[in-house]
Scaffold this motif. Structure first.
Motif, mmCIF file in Angstrom:
data_model
loop_
_atom_site.group_PDB
_atom_site.id
_atom_site.type_symbol
_atom_site.label_atom_id
_atom_site.label_comp_id
_atom_site.label_asym_id
_atom_site.label_seq_id
_atom_site.Cartn_x
_atom_site.Cartn_y
_atom_site.Cartn_z
ATOM 1 N N HIS A 33 -14.420 7.927 6.582
ATOM 2 C CA HIS A 33 -13.068 8.500 6.662
ATOM 3 C C HIS A 33 -13.063 9.984 6.323
ATOM 4 O O HIS A 33 -12.013 10.553 6.042
ATOM 5 N N GLU A 34 -14.252 10.578 6.344
ATOM 6 C CA GLU A 34 -14.407 12.012 6.078
ATOM 7 C C GLU A 34 -13.891 12.379 4.691
ATOM 8 O O GLU A 34 -13.277 13.423 4.483
ATOM 9 N N LYS A 35 -14.130 11.503 3.741
ATOM 10 C CA LYS A 35 -13.735 11.734 2.354
ATOM 11 C C LYS A 35 -14.971 11.661 1.465
ATOM 12 O O LYS A 35 -16.068 11.304 1.900
ATOM 13 N N GLY A 36 -14.791 11.952 0.171
ATOM 14 C CA GLY A 36 -15.914 12.006 -0.754
ATOM 15 C C GLY A 36 -15.862 10.951 -1.840
ATOM 16 O O GLY A 36 -15.189 9.927 -1.703
ATOM 17 N N PRO A 37 -16.526 11.223 -2.984
ATOM 18 C CA PRO A 37 -16.653 10.246 -4.082
ATOM 19 C C PRO A 37 -15.307 9.826 -4.676
ATOM 20 O O PRO A 37 -15.175 8.708 -5.180
ATOM 21 N N TRP A 38 -14.322 10.740 -4.640
ATOM 22 C CA TRP A 38 -13.033 10.360 -5.245
ATOM 23 C C TRP A 38 -12.433 9.165 -4.543
ATOM 24 O O TRP A 38 -11.984 8.209 -5.180
ATOM 25 N N LEU A 39 -12.420 9.181 -3.192
ATOM 26 C CA LEU A 39 -11.887 8.041 -2.460
ATOM 27 C C LEU A 39 -12.746 6.804 -2.686
ATOM 28 O O LEU A 39 -12.215 5.695 -2.781
ATOM 29 N N ALA A 40 -14.096 6.972 -2.800
ATOM 30 C CA ALA A 40 -14.976 5.822 -3.064
ATOM 31 C C ALA A 40 -14.579 5.153 -4.366
ATOM 32 O O ALA A 40 -14.531 3.922 -4.478
ATOM 33 N N GLY A 41 -14.292 5.950 -5.390
ATOM 34 C CA GLY A 41 -13.866 5.385 -6.673
ATOM 35 C C GLY A 41 -12.547 4.648 -6.570
ATOM 36 O O GLY A 41 -12.355 3.591 -7.181
ATOM 37 N N ARG A 42 -11.614 5.234 -5.828
ATOM 38 C CA ARG A 42 -10.322 4.571 -5.666
ATOM 39 C C ARG A 42 -10.474 3.256 -4.908
ATOM 40 O O ARG A 42 -9.790 2.278 -5.214
ATOM 41 N N LEU A 43 -11.399 3.217 -3.923
ATOM 42 C CA LEU A 43 -11.628 1.986 -3.175
ATOM 43 C C LEU A 43 -12.148 0.879 -4.100
ATOM 44 O O LEU A 43 -11.721 -0.275 -4.012
ATOM 45 N N ARG A 44 -13.062 1.244 -4.994
ATOM 46 C CA ARG A 44 -13.584 0.246 -5.930
ATOM 47 C C ARG A 44 -12.481 -0.241 -6.877
ATOM 48 O O ARG A 44 -12.395 -1.433 -7.182
ATOM 49 N N GLN A 45 -11.622 0.699 -7.316
ATOM 50 C CA GLN A 45 -10.539 0.316 -8.224
ATOM 51 C C GLN A 45 -9.537 -0.610 -7.536
ATOM 52 O O GLN A 45 -9.125 -1.621 -8.103
ATOM 53 N N TRP A 46 -9.152 -0.252 -6.312
ATOM 54 C CA TRP A 46 -8.186 -1.079 -5.582
ATOM 55 C C TRP A 46 -8.761 -2.476 -5.292
ATOM 56 O O TRP A 46 -8.037 -3.465 -5.347
ATOM 57 N N THR A 47 -10.078 -2.506 -4.981
ATOM 58 C CA THR A 47 -10.688 -3.789 -4.632
ATOM 59 C C THR A 47 -10.738 -4.710 -5.842
ATOM 60 O O THR A 47 -10.489 -5.917 -5.746
ATOM 61 N N ARG A 48 -11.107 -4.195 -7.028
ATOM 62 C CA ARG A 48 -11.132 -5.020 -8.241
ATOM 63 C C ARG A 48 -9.739 -5.587 -8.536
ATOM 64 O O ARG A 48 -9.591 -6.765 -8.889
ATOM 65 N N ALA A 49 -8.717 -4.724 -8.360
ATOM 66 C CA ALA A 49 -7.350 -5.193 -8.614
ATOM 67 C C ALA A 49 -6.954 -6.281 -7.611
ATOM 68 O O ALA A 49 -6.296 -7.270 -7.963
ATOM 69 N N TYR A 50 -7.378 -6.146 -6.364
ATOM 70 C CA TYR A 50 -7.051 -7.133 -5.346
ATOM 71 C C TYR A 50 -7.759 -8.462 -5.615
ATOM 72 O O TYR A 50 -7.192 -9.525 -5.364
ATOM 73 N N CYS A 51 -9.022 -8.395 -6.090
ATOM 74 C CA CYS A 51 -9.756 -9.626 -6.382
ATOM 75 C C CYS A 51 -9.095 -10.404 -7.516
ATOM 76 O O CYS A 51 -9.129 -11.638 -7.539
ATOM 77 N N LYS A 52 -8.483 -9.685 -8.454
ATOM 78 C CA LYS A 52 -7.788 -10.350 -9.566
ATOM 79 C C LYS A 52 -6.421 -10.895 -9.126
ATOM 80 O O LYS A 52 -5.995 -11.944 -9.593
ATOM 81 N N ASP A 53 -5.725 -10.130 -8.237
ATOM 82 C CA ASP A 53 -4.394 -10.541 -7.787
ATOM 83 C C ASP A 53 -4.270 -10.245 -6.295
ATOM 84 O O ASP A 53 -4.216 -9.093 -5.879
ATOM 85 N N ARG A 54 -4.252 -11.337 -5.514
ATOM 86 C CA ARG A 54 -4.222 -11.155 -4.060
ATOM 87 C C ARG A 54 -2.904 -10.552 -3.551
ATOM 88 O O ARG A 54 -2.786 -10.230 -2.378
ATOM 89 N N GLU A 55 -1.928 -10.410 -4.414
ATOM 90 C CA GLU A 55 -0.662 -9.774 -4.028
ATOM 91 C C GLU A 55 -0.651 -8.285 -4.326
ATOM 92 O O GLU A 55 0.272 -7.568 -3.924
ATOM 93 N N ASP A 56 -1.691 -7.822 -5.031
ATOM 94 C CA ASP A 56 -1.744 -6.420 -5.455
ATOM 95 C C ASP A 56 -2.450 -5.600 -4.382
ATOM 96 O O ASP A 56 -3.669 -5.450 -4.393
ATOM 97 N N LEU A 57 -1.622 -5.078 -3.409
ATOM 98 C CA LEU A 57 -2.162 -4.272 -2.323
ATOM 99 C C LEU A 57 -1.750 -2.817 -2.521
ATOM 100 O O LEU A 57 -0.634 -2.536 -2.973
#
Length: 563
Positions: free
Chosen positions: A27-51
């Motif tokens: 997506h032509e982005k750097g490490p900051w977006l990679a970190g946010r992706l990991r954070q969002w994914t962990r939250a989604y794995c805990k709560d499937r309604e947390d998008l």
């Protein structure tokens, strides 16, 4: 995509961190977006309604989202009046107090103000119009409608045919009717058609370009006709005879439609009645125009009568009426007409006038009363004056009563306040009939008149509208012959079933509303609300109140009206 990279069997070397970096790089982005992706994914794995939500564009909000301010702005615009504009909003927000309160450094742009106009409920469009209200509820008009017209109409309807919305006759003649003959009501009116009156709104293909068009309305043709729900337009059964009159109105054309023209048309209509429709009684209904109400030139009227005989009456020679400041006699001013009955104009275009003596009155016993001194009197042939006329009728002391109350606005209930009011109340002055009524009654027919300003009661107006819709679709032409042919074709295109539906709306909606004491605005609302109903419900007044049209207006009482 991040989870797909992490779980893809083909990318076994990609771990959690590597998969997020690869996704961010895609997506032509750097490490900051990679970190946010990991954070969002962990939250989604805990709560499937947390998008995660995209907040793009949500950090700016409109001032109009504040409902209090939006209401304040609307009240400001309404306070300006009917002709508000978007610039009024620009100027309103340019005030120092408003900029300080709303924390603005400058006012909004005109384009933003135009969007705001739409937000608070305004639309750039033509002003919506309803029925005419000029004089509609004037006291004399309401009195005539409630006390004279509606009772006459109710009596006529008891002997007319009633039709359903599909055009079929609904009920036979009531058994309690004293006469077995049906009554046919013929509505009369005039309308004007123009050569350049064409349909303007249609589906236009994008490939169409502008084309030249005729300027102005073009040649005109006035139509005067009669229509009934029983037979449609007044024609003989074979169509060879017609009451329709085509008239080219204009000073440089055929002049103007006068009382004489109306009388000729009425005479032609009565000829058709007597020849082809002898098994029914016919009533012609005209609008309350001065042309239709014209009385005889010498008809009784106290409006301009002087109280005394003219000062210079002793100089009367039978022809010289004198000047305004030195009158030798008093008479009625009428138009000069030619041999064909048309008014004559002078070289300057002004109608020529002359004076004629007023006709005789009648005493209480029916014997004639001349308003002019008889032969042998020192003022023979001179007008007597209101005072003498009243004293001859038995009103002692009439010469000592003033001629007229200020501006002829007599006190309520006054009878002998002034000479003019006394004569106004005399039976022979009150009962003067129009030339149209006299002509119809002489041949055994009846003529009545709609109340003034009540075009909604005359269903022929809707017939005109139907015919003009057809007329606008016919081929355009500047030739008067084509105009005449198109007009006649359009008139004959109005179906009888449509005419009968129009009758139902006029008779059963508006007249029923007026019989219940509603005013014009309330009657128009009720006509739409209860469209198709034969009678209005008992809850009509409550419905009007809930609709914000107020309670029932006071019903007209004759004793409360200054006659």
């Amino acid at each position: 995509m991040f989870l797909w990279n992490y779980t893809d069997p083909a990318n076994k070397s990609h771990g959690w961190m590597a998969a997020s970096l690869k996704t961010a790089h895609a997506h032509e982005k750097g490490p900051w977006l990679a970190g946010r992706l990991r954070q969002w994914t962990r939250a989604y794995c805990k709560d499937r309604e947390d998008l995660p939500l995209n907040i793009y564009g949500t950090w700016n909000s409109s001032i109009l989202e504040d409902e209090d301010f939006a209401q304040e702005l609307l009240l400001h615009l309404q306070g300006i009046g009917k002709y508000v504009k978007a610039m009024d909003i620009v100027e309103y927000l340019d005030r120092a107090d408003m900029k300080s309160r709303l924390k603005l450094t400058k006012t909004i742009s005109l384009s933003t103000a135009q969007r705001w106009m739409s937000h608070v409920g305004y639309r750039w469009s033509k002003i919506p119009t309803g029925q005419f209200v000029d004089g509609h509820e004037r006291i004399d008009v309401v009195e005539y409608r409630q006390v004279v017209f509606l009772p006459i109409w109710a009596e006529l309807l008891s002997r007319t045919r009633i039709y359903t919305t599909d055009g079929n006759e609904d009920a036979p003649l009531p058994s309690n009717t004293t006469e077995a003959r049906r009554v046919v009501i013929w509505n009369h009116d005039e309308s004007t058609y123009y050569a350049n009156d064409r349909r303007k709104i249609r589906w236009v293909h994008k490939s169409e370009t502008a084309v030249p068009y005729a300027k102005g309305e073009g040649a005109s043709l006035m139509v005067a006709d009669m229509v009934s729900p029983d037979y449609g337009w007044l024609r003989s059964p074979d169509g060879t005879e017609s009451a329709c009159v085509l008239f080219k109105a204009g000073k440089a054309r055929e002049g103007y439609f006068t009382c004489e023209d109306i009388l000729k048309q009425a005479s032609n209509a009565m000829d058709i009645f007597e020849k082809h429709y002898t098994n029914e009684d016919h009533v012609m209904v005209f609008d309350n125009a001065t042309t239709h109400l014209k009385r005889a030139d010498d008809a009784l009227s106290a409006r301009h009568m002087p109280k005394f005989s003219p000062k210079h009456g002793d100089q009367w020679n039978g022809t010289d009426w004198g000047e305004s400041r030195k009158p030798k006699n008093w008479g009625v001013e009428v138009n000069v007409v030619n041999e064909s009955g048309k008014p004559v104009h002078g070289p300057n275009g002004v109608l020529l006038k002359k004076k004629v003596p007023m006709g005789d009155g009648k005493f209480a016993d029916g014997s004639p009363q001349s308003l002019y001194y008889p032969e042998g009197h020192q003022l023979a042939g001179v007008f007597k004056g209101m005072g003498v006329i009243l004293e001859e009728r038995g009103y002692e002391g009439a010469l000592k009563i003033r001629a007229e109350c200020p501006k002829f606005q007599c006190k309520k209930g006054a009878i002998r306040c002034c000479c003019r009011r006394m004569l106004y109340n005399e039976p022979d002055f009150v009962g003067v009939k129009s030339l149209l009524e006299i002509a119809c009654e002489a041949r055994g027919f009846r003529a009545i008149f709609f109340p003034k300003f009540h075009c909604e009661l005359n269903f022929i107006e809707q017939c005109w509208g139907y015919s003009k819709r057809i007329y606008r679709e016919l081929p355009a032409s500047s030739k008067e012959a084509d105009l005449e042919r198109n007009v006649l074709q359009a008139l004959e295109s109005v179906p009888l079933v449509a005419i009968r539906r129009y009758v139902m709306q006029a008779h059963e909606s508006f007249m029923e509303a007026y019989r219940k004491g509603l005013d014009g605005k309330q009657a128009a609302w009720a006509s739409k609300k209860y469209h198709g109903h034969r009678v209005l419900p008992e809850t009509i007044m409550r419905d009007l109140t809930e609709a914000g049209l107020g309670s029932q207006r006071d019903k007209v009482q004759i004793e409360d009206i200054v006659v």
